[in-house]
Design an enzyme around this catalytic site. Structure first.
Site: not given
Ligand code: TEU
Ligand code: CA
Length: 556
Positions: A23, A25, A29, A98, A200, A255, A327-328
């Site tokens: 969208n 922004d 999403d 997650d 996590d 994790e 992502h880490d």
């Protein structure tokens, strides 16, 4: 033998904020994800792991959850989620959520109630302690994202424990009502039809009753002996399994930073009734003078020793998860390969080959299948990540180490390397958004993007596609035992997989030059299943980053 689906699956991790914005922004999403399902289907993956999509004030990009049963406003609505799940299922893709339940956001309703103290029902939901008699902190522990692990709360007049940021207070798992609430919430998502959980820091949910000072490492005391693999962690996971996991057909991965193969057999042992597998981090943990912040490469013999030990020690007992990045972590091709031409494509394929031919469930982090690289950060002003920002403050702005020395270290491993937008095409903002992206797009997007790779039969994308397809075709890749060859070679990662009469030889060069290598006699006539060069290895020599898989037919 009936093989569970998650042992044959390949997982693709989506970091929703950076995957696809629908969208304009500037923030990825859920509708964005739904619009790209066909791309994932084409790649051939089976499972999507969604990094957190729940309501959150985003102190740690969704790993600080303020409402487990609502969707983050910026990501869309629950209807959008239901649509994503339904469309994914229609296409035969599963969705793993997650689960972040070691801590909540300090904006969660439970915490708002808990800090009131008194006799209310939420009083013991978190870990509260008085200060020392002299008014000091309850102990010397440091938090993962900088500063002490304790924060004083004016309202309650006590300190609360936060192993991560102070906006991520740790839940008190010893309180039965906390566990019941978490299990209810998990059941609620399972009833919606989700296919599993990535949990996590699940190894940190049980803390010792006593919380003494820890050994000072760096600036603060170390909490690990008191909070990691704590006294009741296995009891709690079995309870979770009984009350939630065993009721559905799920995939679960914990994790568990700091696990050894022995611990992994407890968390994920076939007969333990806890989890299906865990993430271990030994192969991505390189420590130097400034802790995790350094440019050092792990020597190849050590990398091989670690991954091989996990292959052999879990064999027949527990199941491995296989990953280079998430992502880490910084981008795999920049960290383990060579992200400069002409080696980027070759080394990205070599890394993929090396990992995907092992035993375990492979995880691909978004953009890895394109060979996306680290970002050329200019300075801390380019960072968004709470961990990188705090580390820069704590090491550099404090005067402990100069910018000149520290900068290359943090730039090399900052989590933000993984969080720049997915590079879809060569148009503005790499086709990720029509607006201004929340993180800048890597300037190399005109060259490295999905559209270009889909048009090029020799791309990293098609190499991943082929590796995934091979896993479905050859049971030896799923079930075969593992044997490392040439453990001391500093250039070559070579191993065999063996299932009855069937044998694979996997040879991957981690060098940017030619290396001597003789294909063992039994494989000379074997079929070449995949290679990142057009032809088989020449006699006695492996080319730069050459990766090849040879298959010995039964009976030969
Ligand atoms: O990470 C947990 C973890 O072990 C951290 O130490 C992480 O590896 C960090 O980057 C180390 O430097 C999980 C999530 O994956 C991470 O994104 C969250 O920030 C963290 O938990 C807190 O929820
Ligand atoms: Ca958006």
């Amino acid at each position: 033998m009936n093989t569970p689906w998650w042992k044959q699956a390949v997982v693709y991790q989506i970091y929703p904020r950076s995957f696809m914005d629908s969208n304009g922004d500037g923030i990825g999403d859920l509708r964005g994800i739904t619009s790209r399902l066909d791309y994932l289907k084409k790649l051939g993956i089976d499972v999507i792991w969604l990094s957190p999509i729940y309501q959150s004030p985003n102190d740690d990009n969704g790993y600080d959850i303020s409402d487990y049963r609502a969707i983050m406003t910026e990501f869309g609505t629950m209807e959008d989620f239901d649509e994503l799940l339904a469309k994914a299922h229609e296409k035969g893709l599963k969705i793993v959520m997650d689960l972040v339940v070691n801590h909540t956001s300090d904006e969660h309703r439970w915490f708002a109630e808990s800090r009131k103290g008194g006799e209310g029902p939420y009083r013991d939901y978190y870990i509260w302690r008085d200060g020392k008699e002299d008014g000091g902190l309850p102990n010397n522990w440091g938090a993962c994202f900088g500063g002490p692990a304790w924060q004083f709360d004016q309202e309650r007049g006590q300190y609360y424990l936060h192993l991560f940021s102070k906006k991520q207070p740790d839940l008190n798992w010893d309180h039965p009502a906390v566990r019941d609430d978490v299990f209810d919430m998990m059941n609620w998502w399972c009833e919606k039809g989700i296919d599993g959980f990535r949990m996590d820091v699940i190894s940190m949910i049980s803390k010792t009753k006593d919380m003494p000072d820890g050994e000072v490492k760096g600036l603060y005391g170390d909490y690990s002996p008191y909070c990691v693999h704590g006294p009741k962690v296995h009891d709690y996971l079995r309870e979770m399994n009984r009350k939630v996991l065993s009721k559905y057909d799920l995939m679960t991965v914990g994790e568990t930073a700091g696990v050894t193969p022995k611990d992994a057999c407890l968390y994920a042992g076939a007969d333990r009734g806890e989890l299906n597998m865990v993430f271990q981090f030994e192969h991505v943990d390189v420590h130097g003078a400034y802790g995790k912040w350094n440019e050092k490469r792990m020597p190849l013999p050590q990398l091989k020793e670690i991954l091989s030990r996990w292959q052999t020690e879990l064999s027949g007992k527990a199941w491995n998860s296989l990953f280079w990045d998430n992502h880490d972590q910084p981008r795999a091709v920049s960290r383990f390969g060579d992200d400069r031409a002409p080696y980027r494509v070759l080394s990205a394929k070599a890394l993929a080959t090396c990992l995907h031919m092992m035993q375990g469930t492979p995880y691909i982090y978004q953009g890895e299948e394109l060979g996306m690289t680290n970002y050329p950060f200019r300075g801390p002003e380019d960072f968004q990540d709470i961990e990188s920002l705090h580390a820069y403050e704590e090491w550099c702005e404090s005067g402990r180490v100069s910018h000149e020395r520290f900068w290359p270290c943090i730039a090399a491993v900052s989590r933000d390397n993984a969080r720049t937008p997915m590079q879809w095409d060569e148009t503005d903002q790499a086709g990720f958004t029509k607006g201004t992206p929340w993180m800048p797009v890597n300037p190399n997007y005109k060259e490295i993007n999905a559209r270009a790779e889909l048009a090029d039969p020799d791309s990293v994308f098609y190499h991943y596609q082929k590796l995934i397809a091979l896993r479905k075709q050859y049971p030896v890749i799923v079930h075969g035992t593992y044997r490392l060859l040439l453990p001391d070679s500093e250039e070559l990662f070579v191993y065999e997989r063996i299932l009855g009469e069937e044998k694979l030889l996997v040879v991957c060069s981690f060098a940017d030059h030619e290396t001597e290598f003789q294909v063992p006699g039994e494989f000379v006539l074997g079929t070449c299943l995949i290679s990142n060069y057009r032809d088989r290895p020449e006699k006695g020599v492996l080319r730069a980053y050459e990766a090849v898989v040879l298959h010995r037919q039964p009976g030969l």
